[in-house]
Design a protein around this motif. Structure first.
Motif, PDB file in Angstrom:
ATOM      1  N   ALA A  54       0.840  -1.203   0.000  1.00 19.70           N
ATOM      2  CA  ALA A  54       0.000   0.000   0.000  1.00 19.70           C
ATOM      3  C   ALA A  54       0.875   1.254   0.000  1.00 19.70           C
ATOM      4  CB  ALA A  54      -0.927  -0.011   1.204  1.00 19.70           C
ATOM      5  N   TYR A  55       1.966   1.222   0.772  1.00 18.68           N
ATOM      6  CA  TYR A  55       2.880   2.360   0.837  1.00 18.68           C
ATOM      7  C   TYR A  55       3.519   2.593  -0.542  1.00 18.68           C
ATOM      8  CZ  TYR A  55       6.730   5.327   2.399  1.00 18.68           C
ATOM      9  OH  TYR A  55       7.624   6.359   2.552  1.00 18.68           O
ATOM     10  N   GLY A  56       3.938   1.517  -1.188  1.00 20.58           N
ATOM     11  CA  GLY A  56       4.551   1.636  -2.514  1.00 20.58           C
ATOM     12  C   GLY A  56       3.587   2.190  -3.543  1.00 20.58           C
ATOM     13  N   SER A  57       2.341   1.740  -3.513  1.00 15.63           N
ATOM     14  CA  SER A  57       1.369   2.244  -4.486  1.00 15.63           C
ATOM     15  C   SER A  57       1.030   3.714  -4.212  1.00 15.63           C
ATOM     16  CB  SER A  57       0.104   1.393  -4.478  1.00 15.63           C
ATOM     17  OG  SER A  57      -0.569   1.502  -3.260  1.00 15.63           O
ATOM     18  N   ARG A  58       1.039   4.103  -2.926  1.00 12.02           N
ATOM     19  CA  ARG A  58       0.814   5.511  -2.586  1.00 12.02           C
ATOM     20  C   ARG A  58       1.943   6.386  -3.118  1.00 12.02           C
ATOM     21  NH1 ARG A  58       2.266   8.747   1.806  1.00 12.02           N
ATOM     22  NH2 ARG A  58       0.908  10.539   2.047  1.00 12.02           N
ATOM     23  N   ILE A  59       3.181   5.946  -2.946  1.00  5.07           N
ATOM     24  CA  ILE A  59       4.339   6.694  -3.461  1.00  5.07           C
ATOM     25  C   ILE A  59       4.271   6.781  -4.987  1.00  5.07           C
ATOM     26  CG2 ILE A  59       6.867   6.641  -3.709  1.00  5.07           C
ATOM     27  CD1 ILE A  59       5.951   7.462  -0.926  1.00  5.07           C
ATOM     28  N   GLU A  60       3.900   5.673  -5.620  1.00  4.71           N
ATOM     29  CA  GLU A  60       3.797   5.661  -7.080  1.00  4.71           C
ATOM     30  C   GLU A  60       2.725   6.646  -7.554  1.00  4.71           C
ATOM     31  OE1 GLU A  60       2.924   2.458 -10.626  1.00  4.71           O
ATOM     32  OE2 GLU A  60       3.660   1.750  -8.704  1.00  4.71           O
ATOM     33  N   LYS A  61       1.599   6.708  -6.841  1.00  2.36           N
ATOM     34  CA  LYS A  61       0.534   7.638  -7.200  1.00  2.36           C
ATOM     35  C   LYS A  61       1.005   9.071  -7.033  1.00  2.36           C
ATOM     36  CE  LYS A  61      -4.146   9.049  -5.921  1.00  2.36           C
ATOM     37  NZ  LYS A  61      -3.804  10.460  -5.975  1.00  2.36           N
ATOM     38  N   LEU A  62       1.720   9.371  -5.933  1.00  8.19           N
ATOM     39  CA  LEU A  62       2.232  10.713  -5.721  1.00  8.19           C
ATOM     40  C   LEU A  62       3.214  11.111  -6.814  1.00  8.19           C
ATOM     41  CD1 LEU A  62       2.795  10.686  -1.849  1.00  8.19           C
ATOM     42  CD2 LEU A  62       1.076  11.983  -3.108  1.00  8.19           C
ATOM     43  N   LEU A  63       4.095  10.203  -7.189  1.00  3.81           N
ATOM     44  CA  LEU A  63       5.049  10.488  -8.269  1.00  3.81           C
ATOM     45  C   LEU A  63       4.322  10.706  -9.593  1.00  3.81           C
ATOM     46  CD1 LEU A  63       7.903   7.980  -7.392  1.00  3.81           C
ATOM     47  CD2 LEU A  63       7.975  10.470  -7.201  1.00  3.81           C
ATOM     48  N   HIS A  64       3.283   9.921  -9.817  1.00  2.00           N
ATOM     49  CA  HIS A  64       2.499  10.070 -11.048  1.00  2.00           C
ATOM     50  C   HIS A  64       1.793  11.431 -11.059  1.00  2.00           C
ATOM     51  CE1 HIS A  64       0.398   8.698 -14.590  1.00  2.00           C
ATOM     52  NE2 HIS A  64      -0.763   9.036 -14.033  1.00  2.00           N
ATOM     53  N   ASP A  65       1.245  11.831  -9.906  1.00  2.00           N
ATOM     54  CA  ASP A  65       0.581  13.138  -9.818  1.00  2.00           C
ATOM     55  C   ASP A  65       1.567  14.272 -10.057  1.00  2.00           C
ATOM     56  OD1 ASP A  65      -1.733  11.804  -9.263  1.00  2.00           O
ATOM     57  OD2 ASP A  65      -1.741  12.255  -7.107  1.00  2.00           O
ATOM     58  N   ILE A  66       2.786  14.155  -9.499  1.00  2.81           N
ATOM     59  CA  ILE A  66       3.817  15.175  -9.716  1.00  2.81           C
ATOM     60  C   ILE A  66       4.180  15.241 -11.191  1.00  2.81           C
ATOM     61  CG2 ILE A  66       6.246  15.736  -9.285  1.00  2.81           C
ATOM     62  CD1 ILE A  66       5.820  14.624  -6.444  1.00  2.81           C
ATOM     63  N   HIS A  67       4.335  14.087 -11.805  1.00  2.00           N
ATOM     64  CA  HIS A  67       4.692  14.037 -13.232  1.00  2.00           C
ATOM     65  C   HIS A  67       3.585  14.657 -14.080  1.00  2.00           C
ATOM     66  CE1 HIS A  67       6.731  12.639 -16.798  1.00  2.00           C
ATOM     67  NE2 HIS A  67       5.604  12.094 -17.226  1.00  2.00           N
ATOM     68  N   ASP A  68       2.327  14.367 -13.767  1.00  2.00           N
ATOM     69  CA  ASP A  68       1.205  14.959 -14.507  1.00  2.00           C
ATOM     70  C   ASP A  68       1.162  16.464 -14.314  1.00  2.00           C
ATOM     71  OD1 ASP A  68       0.473  12.515 -15.473  1.00  2.00           O
ATOM     72  OD2 ASP A  68      -1.242  12.235 -14.120  1.00  2.00           O
ATOM     73  N   GLY A  69       1.506  16.932 -13.132  1.00  2.24           N
ATOM     74  CA  GLY A  69       1.541  18.377 -12.872  1.00  2.24           C
ATOM     75  C   GLY A  69       2.586  19.090 -13.721  1.00  2.24           C
ATOM     76  N   LYS A  70       3.750  18.445 -13.912  1.00  3.24           N
ATOM     77  CA  LYS A  70       4.800  19.046 -14.749  1.00  3.24           C
ATOM     78  C   LYS A  70       4.376  19.078 -16.197  1.00  3.24           C
ATOM     79  CE  LYS A  70       8.799  18.030 -11.921  1.00  3.24           C
ATOM     80  NZ  LYS A  70      10.048  17.294 -11.784  1.00  3.24           N
ATOM     81  N   ASP A  71       3.679  18.019 -16.659  1.00  4.48           N
ATOM     82  CA  ASP A  71       3.216  18.002 -18.057  1.00  4.48           C
ATOM     83  C   ASP A  71       2.208  19.113 -18.302  1.00  4.48           C
ATOM     84  OD1 ASP A  71       4.796  15.857 -18.611  1.00  4.48           O
ATOM     85  OD2 ASP A  71       3.210  14.360 -18.538  1.00  4.48           O
ATOM     86  N   ASN A  72       1.356  19.397 -17.332  1.00  7.56           N
ATOM     87  CA  ASN A  72       0.349  20.465 -17.486  1.00  7.56           C
ATOM     88  C   ASN A  72       1.005  21.839 -17.498  1.00  7.56           C
ATOM     89  OD1 ASN A  72      -1.704  18.583 -17.561  1.00  7.56           O
ATOM     90  ND2 ASN A  72      -2.193  18.757 -15.393  1.00  7.56           N
TER      91      ASN A  72
END
Length: 120
Positions: free
Chosen positions: A99-117
């Motif tokens: 669960a911790y790993g998937s949470r970190i992955e989601k946060l990294l994905h959100d950060i990456h999506d924010g940079k693309d925007n």
């Protein structure tokens, strides 16, 4: 030498417990769970069994209670299957690393999506 043996015993316990929980235990409180790891002390007296349980906190708690209740049965079956002189005492714990790993992955994905925007 003891580390190697405890590692092998831990892997064997993991394999056997997975089969026992899946095939032999009929307790309805046990949800869908996976044995993710087993740590055995060097003297083989205690085994910490890490579980990943699908569901909410209540499902995790119910599964832990059911496994604690079936502890004697699981130890006796392990003794029959593994032919150990002394079967380690089983201590069940919830493994939060998935669960911790998937949470970190989601946060990294959100950060990456924010940079693309920002670049668009």
């Amino acid at each position: 030498m003891a580390k190697i043996r405890s590692g092998r015993v831990g892997e064997q316990i993991k394999k056997e417990l997975s089969q026992l929980i899946q095939m032999e235990l009929k307790d309805p409180r046990i949800g869908f769970l996976t044995v993710t790891g087993v740590e055995v002390t060097n003297d083989l007296s205690l085994a910490r069994v890490y579980l990943s349980v699908l569901g909410d906190a209540e499902a995790k708690e119910n599964s832990l209670k059911a496994l604690d209740k079936a502890n004697g049965f699981l130890r006796s079956e392990l003794g029959k299957r593994m032919r150990l002189r002394h079967v380690p005492e089983l201590n069940f714990k919830i493994d939060e690393s998935i669960a911790y790993g998937s949470r970190i992955e989601k946060l990294l994905h959100d950060i990456h999506d924010g940079k693309d925007n920002d670049h668009a």
